[in-house]
Design a protein around this motif. Sequence first.
Motif, PDB file in Angstrom:
ATOM      1  N   CYS A  78       0.860  -1.185   0.099  1.00  0.00           N
ATOM      2  CA  CYS A  78      -0.005  -0.050  -0.047  1.00  0.00           C
ATOM      3  C   CYS A  78       0.951   1.041  -0.235  1.00  0.00           C
ATOM      4  CB  CYS A  78      -0.945  -0.036   1.217  1.00  0.00           C
ATOM      5  SG  CYS A  78      -2.051  -1.428   1.106  1.00  0.00           S
ATOM      6  N   ILE A  81       2.103   1.812  -3.773  1.00  0.00           N
ATOM      7  CA  ILE A  81       1.039   2.283  -4.337  1.00  0.00           C
ATOM      8  C   ILE A  81       0.895   3.528  -4.210  1.00  0.00           C
ATOM      9  CG2 ILE A  81      -1.396   2.202  -5.000  1.00  0.00           C
ATOM     10  CD1 ILE A  81      -0.894  -1.030  -4.549  1.00  0.00           C
ATOM     11  N   SER A  82       0.837   4.107  -2.836  1.00  0.00           N
ATOM     12  CA  SER A  82       0.415   5.554  -2.365  1.00  0.00           C
ATOM     13  C   SER A  82       1.671   6.313  -2.788  1.00  0.00           C
ATOM     14  CB  SER A  82       0.231   5.544  -0.914  1.00  0.00           C
ATOM     15  OG  SER A  82       1.401   5.255  -0.079  1.00  0.00           O
ATOM     16  N   ILE A  85       1.228   6.931  -6.793  1.00  0.00           N
ATOM     17  CA  ILE A  85      -0.130   7.962  -6.757  1.00  0.00           C
ATOM     18  C   ILE A  85       0.186   9.384  -6.326  1.00  0.00           C
ATOM     19  CG2 ILE A  85      -2.556   8.311  -6.242  1.00  0.00           C
ATOM     20  CD1 ILE A  85      -2.986   5.439  -5.702  1.00  0.00           C
ATOM     21  N   SER A 105      -4.847   3.925  -1.814  1.00  0.00           N
ATOM     22  CA  SER A 105      -4.128   2.692  -1.951  1.00  0.00           C
ATOM     23  C   SER A 105      -4.449   1.283  -1.352  1.00  0.00           C
ATOM     24  CB  SER A 105      -2.632   3.136  -1.641  1.00  0.00           C
ATOM     25  OG  SER A 105      -2.367   3.026  -0.102  1.00  0.00           O
ATOM     26  N   GLU A 109      -5.090  -1.996  -3.147  1.00  0.00           N
ATOM     27  CA  GLU A 109      -4.012  -3.340  -3.039  1.00  0.00           C
ATOM     28  C   GLU A 109      -5.236  -4.630  -2.527  1.00  0.00           C
ATOM     29  OE1 GLU A 109      -1.318  -5.981  -1.898  1.00  0.00           O
ATOM     30  OE2 GLU A 109      -1.144  -4.425  -3.217  1.00  0.00           O
ATOM     31  N   TYR A 130      -4.991   4.458 -12.416  1.00  0.00           N
ATOM     32  CA  TYR A 130      -4.956   3.301 -11.393  1.00  0.00           C
ATOM     33  C   TYR A 130      -6.512   2.607 -11.190  1.00  0.00           C
ATOM     34  CZ  TYR A 130      -0.731   5.484  -9.772  1.00  0.00           C
ATOM     35  OH  TYR A 130       0.772   5.684  -9.775  1.00  0.00           O
TER      36      TYR A 130
END
Length: 139
Positions: A78, A81-82, A85, A105, A109, A130
């Motif tokens: 996470c 991903i964050s 982003i 995120s 996930e 995304y």
Amino acid sequence: MRKSLIDTDILSETRKGKNPKINAKSITYRAIWQQYTISVITVSEIIKGWRKINRNDRIQEFLADLSEVEILHLDQSCAEISGLIQADLEKAGQPIGLADVLIASIAIENNLILVTGNTKHYKNIQTLGYPLLIDNWRE
């Protein structure tokens, strides 16, 4: 109805019980899934909100209710991903708050639909490609 991650705004409105559309959707959701799924970020945001207005009684009430809720945590995937982003949003000139990026995120996930009324910020994440799914219970 797919399993969802309930965003802070919708959880707050669900707890108040004043919006008929949100009430109906939350009742249906709980009938299927038996509990809400929220992020640890939402826990922090709710506590922050009550603390800012010196409502420690409401914090204690909220904490007591958490035993009936599934809480998803921020793990390394996470966080990765964050970070992507947040950087992509900033490069696109569309930065949003870190809490929203972290919540998104966690939804991505865990392959959950994000239930939120804050669609503007989250749609910016979708626009970047995304795989964030959004459901607005206010509509």
